[in-house]
Design an enzyme around this catalytic site. Structure first.
Site, PDB file in Angstrom:
ATOM      1  N   HIS A   1      -4.010  -3.790   3.246  1.00  0.00           N
ATOM      2  CA  HIS A   1      -4.923  -2.943   4.037  1.00  0.00           C
ATOM      3  C   HIS A   1      -4.441  -2.661   5.457  1.00  0.00           C
ATOM      4  O   HIS A   1      -4.623  -1.555   5.944  1.00  0.00           O
ATOM      5  CB  HIS A   1      -6.350  -3.520   4.095  1.00  0.00           C
ATOM      6  CG  HIS A   1      -7.302  -2.714   4.945  1.00  0.00           C
ATOM      7  ND1 HIS A   1      -7.759  -1.470   4.568  1.00  0.00           N
ATOM      8  CD2 HIS A   1      -7.865  -2.965   6.159  1.00  0.00           C
ATOM      9  CE1 HIS A   1      -8.573  -1.005   5.509  1.00  0.00           C
ATOM     10  NE2 HIS A   1      -8.640  -1.895   6.480  1.00  0.00           N
TER      11      HIS A   1
ATOM     12  N   HIS B   1      -7.760  -7.531   0.074  1.00  0.00           N
ATOM     13  CA  HIS B   1      -7.706  -6.308   0.873  1.00  0.00           C
ATOM     14  C   HIS B   1      -8.663  -6.491   2.039  1.00  0.00           C
ATOM     15  O   HIS B   1      -9.886  -6.421   1.866  1.00  0.00           O
ATOM     16  CB  HIS B   1      -8.119  -5.127  -0.014  1.00  0.00           C
ATOM     17  CG  HIS B   1      -7.760  -3.802   0.568  1.00  0.00           C
ATOM     18  ND1 HIS B   1      -6.490  -3.282   0.489  1.00  0.00           N
ATOM     19  CD2 HIS B   1      -8.488  -2.888   1.255  1.00  0.00           C
ATOM     20  CE1 HIS B   1      -6.458  -2.102   1.081  1.00  0.00           C
ATOM     21  NE2 HIS B   1      -7.664  -1.851   1.567  1.00  0.00           N
TER      22      HIS B   1
ATOM     23  N   HIS C   1      -1.373  -2.575   6.590  1.00  0.00           N
ATOM     24  CA  HIS C   1      -0.172  -1.729   6.501  1.00  0.00           C
ATOM     25  C   HIS C   1       0.995  -2.177   7.381  1.00  0.00           C
ATOM     26  O   HIS C   1       1.982  -1.460   7.492  1.00  0.00           O
ATOM     27  CB  HIS C   1      -0.496  -0.252   6.807  1.00  0.00           C
ATOM     28  CG  HIS C   1      -1.327   0.413   5.759  1.00  0.00           C
ATOM     29  ND1 HIS C   1      -1.506   1.774   5.698  1.00  0.00           N
ATOM     30  CD2 HIS C   1      -2.027  -0.091   4.709  1.00  0.00           C
ATOM     31  CE1 HIS C   1      -2.289   2.069   4.669  1.00  0.00           C
ATOM     32  NE2 HIS C   1      -2.622   0.954   4.066  1.00  0.00           N
TER      33      HIS C   1
ATOM     34  N   ASP D   1       0.805  -1.225   0.000  1.00  0.00           N
ATOM     35  CA  ASP D   1       0.000   0.000   0.000  1.00  0.00           C
ATOM     36  C   ASP D   1       0.842   1.281   0.000  1.00  0.00           C
ATOM     37  O   ASP D   1       1.479   1.606   1.003  1.00  0.00           O
ATOM     38  CB  ASP D   1      -0.959   0.011   1.190  1.00  0.00           C
ATOM     39  CG  ASP D   1      -1.754  -1.293   1.340  1.00  0.00           C
ATOM     40  OD1 ASP D   1      -1.218  -2.366   0.962  1.00  0.00           O
ATOM     41  OD2 ASP D   1      -2.882  -1.254   1.848  1.00  0.00           O
TER      42      ASP D   1
ATOM     43  N   ASN E   1     -10.919  -0.457   0.083  1.00  0.00           N
ATOM     44  CA  ASN E   1     -12.033   0.325   0.619  1.00  0.00           C
ATOM     45  C   ASN E   1     -11.898   1.830   0.385  1.00  0.00           C
ATOM     46  O   ASN E   1     -12.892   2.545   0.413  1.00  0.00           O
ATOM     47  CB  ASN E   1     -12.181   0.059   2.123  1.00  0.00           C
ATOM     48  CG  ASN E   1     -10.915   0.338   2.900  1.00  0.00           C
ATOM     49  OD1 ASN E   1      -9.835  -0.133   2.533  1.00  0.00           O
ATOM     50  ND2 ASN E   1     -11.016   1.112   3.955  1.00  0.00           N
ATOM     51  N   HIS E   2     -10.671   2.316   0.157  1.00  0.00           N
ATOM     52  CA  HIS E   2     -10.490   3.763  -0.062  1.00  0.00           C
ATOM     53  C   HIS E   2     -10.540   4.165  -1.538  1.00  0.00           C
ATOM     54  O   HIS E   2     -10.298   5.330  -1.858  1.00  0.00           O
ATOM     55  CB  HIS E   2      -9.166   4.238   0.535  1.00  0.00           C
ATOM     56  CG  HIS E   2      -9.203   4.341   2.035  1.00  0.00           C
ATOM     57  ND1 HIS E   2      -9.997   5.251   2.694  1.00  0.00           N
ATOM     58  CD2 HIS E   2      -8.568   3.631   2.999  1.00  0.00           C
ATOM     59  CE1 HIS E   2      -9.835   5.112   4.003  1.00  0.00           C
ATOM     60  NE2 HIS E   2      -8.985   4.123   4.215  1.00  0.00           N
TER      61      HIS E   2
ATOM     62  N   GLU F   1      -4.408   2.419  -3.280  1.00  0.00           N
ATOM     63  CA  GLU F   1      -5.649   3.086  -2.824  1.00  0.00           C
ATOM     64  C   GLU F   1      -5.411   4.213  -1.829  1.00  0.00           C
ATOM     65  O   GLU F   1      -6.324   4.978  -1.555  1.00  0.00           O
ATOM     66  CB  GLU F   1      -6.611   2.063  -2.215  1.00  0.00           C
ATOM     67  CG  GLU F   1      -6.124   1.517  -0.895  1.00  0.00           C
ATOM     68  CD  GLU F   1      -7.237   1.175   0.064  1.00  0.00           C
ATOM     69  OE1 GLU F   1      -8.400   1.190  -0.329  1.00  0.00           O
ATOM     70  OE2 GLU F   1      -6.920   0.906   1.238  1.00  0.00           O
ATOM     71  N   ASN F   2      -4.189   4.311  -1.279  1.00  0.00           N
ATOM     72  CA  ASN F   2      -3.874   5.396  -0.342  1.00  0.00           C
ATOM     73  C   ASN F   2      -2.896   6.402  -0.938  1.00  0.00           C
ATOM     74  O   ASN F   2      -2.264   7.185  -0.215  1.00  0.00           O
ATOM     75  CB  ASN F   2      -3.267   4.830   0.956  1.00  0.00           C
ATOM     76  CG  ASN F   2      -4.148   3.807   1.645  1.00  0.00           C
ATOM     77  OD1 ASN F   2      -3.757   2.663   1.807  1.00  0.00           O
ATOM     78  ND2 ASN F   2      -5.350   4.204   2.024  1.00  0.00           N
TER      79      ASN F   2
HETATM   80 FE   FE2 Z   1      -7.607  -0.147   2.846  1.00  0.00          FE
END
Ligand code: FE2
Length: 275
Positions: A177, A152, A179, A8, A67-68, A39-40
């Site tokens: 997810h 994720h 991290h 991520d 999810n992001h 996604e981040n």
């Molecule tokens: Fe996430």
């Protein structure tokens, strides 16, 4: 063949590491394809068109998410036109974008990349187990023998259960997810490489990438607090998977955790070799 998966990528600190060092790292590992969870990428939440272009230009072949993925509104608009950015396949039918992609390796071998999201402590979307099987079938029908799955998810148990469920059907099941890189890398008996969480590429002097003062304030006050990416101790986390292109099974899995200093050494020696 070798797949390199980058954990991520969080905010500018994560993007900077990828832009400066990914090509040298991929060359050092002899990577045939590079996948990254992005996604981040946009300030710790979401991914813009510019972020997507930046990561692709830096050498990422396929970007996964979670999810992001919808945190930046523009993603809903451009994801349909950028198949190299995928979103969890278990969103309902009609959601923009796709949950899998067949990329070509450096040597032209089709590689399937599948992204699903867990349901425990996340959005209650479709069953990731059945949907992963459906997407695996889809990429296999499109010619992919080597298949990589990004699960994720929040919980170790849901990720591990999917790893076992897909053992023997794909080259790798790797979690994202949370991290924090886990140390349980292994090859399951059926030939699937597994790792519960690949970790994070970004600032490690915060709380899972975000400024620790703000995170502590939110926990202690219960009030909404705006989060910004942390600064300090930028590290790249990833995993390299060696797979047999004929059988699609994993041969080796190697966790990667590198500080910015270590990445600089890799980049410097790669450019010394090139010059
Ligand atoms: Fe996430």
């Amino acid at each position: 063949m070798k797949l390199l998966f980058i954990g991520d990528i969080v905010g500018r600190p994560g993007r900077d590491l990828v832009r400066r060092h990914l090509k040298a790292l991929a060359a050092t590992h002899g990577a045939d394809l590079v996948i990254a969870n992005g996604e981040n990428a946009a300030g710790g939440a979401g991914i813009t068109r510019d972020n997507t272009n930046e990561l692709l230009a830096a050498g990422v072949d396929v970007i996964t998410s979670g999810n992001h993925v919808w945190d930046k509104r523009e993603t809903l608009e451009f994801i349909g036109a950028e198949p190299r950015l995928i979103r969890p396949a278990n969103y309902p039918a009609g959601t923009p974008g796709l949950g899998s992609y067949v990329a070509r390796s450096r040597t032209g071998v089709p590689v399937g990349v599948v992204n699903v999201m867990g349901r425990v402590f996340l959005h209650a979307i479709d069953d990731p187990f059945r949907v992963a099987e459906r997407e695996i079938e889809r990429v296999r029908n499109d010619g992919a023998q080597v298949i990589f799955v990004d699960i994720h998810a929040e919980t170790t148990s849901e990720k591990m259960a999917l790893g076992w469920y897909l053992d023997g059907k794909v080259a790798a099941v790797v979690g994202t997810h949370t991290h924090v890189q886990t140390a349980d890398d292994r090859i399951l008996p059926g030939g699937t490489a597994y790792l519960t969480d690949v970790g994070m590429t970004g600032p490690h002097d915060g709380v899972i990438g975000m400024d620790r003062v703000a995170v502590i304030a939110r926990f202690m006050s219960g009030l909404p607090v705006r989060f910004e990416p942390a600064t300090g101790d930028a590290r790249l986390h990833g995993v390299a998977i060696t797979a047999d292109p004929i059988t699609g099974k994993a041969i080796a899995i190697e966790r990667i955790s590198l500080t910015e200093e270590q990445l600089k050494t890799i980049t410097d020696s790669a450019s010394a070799v090139a010059s």
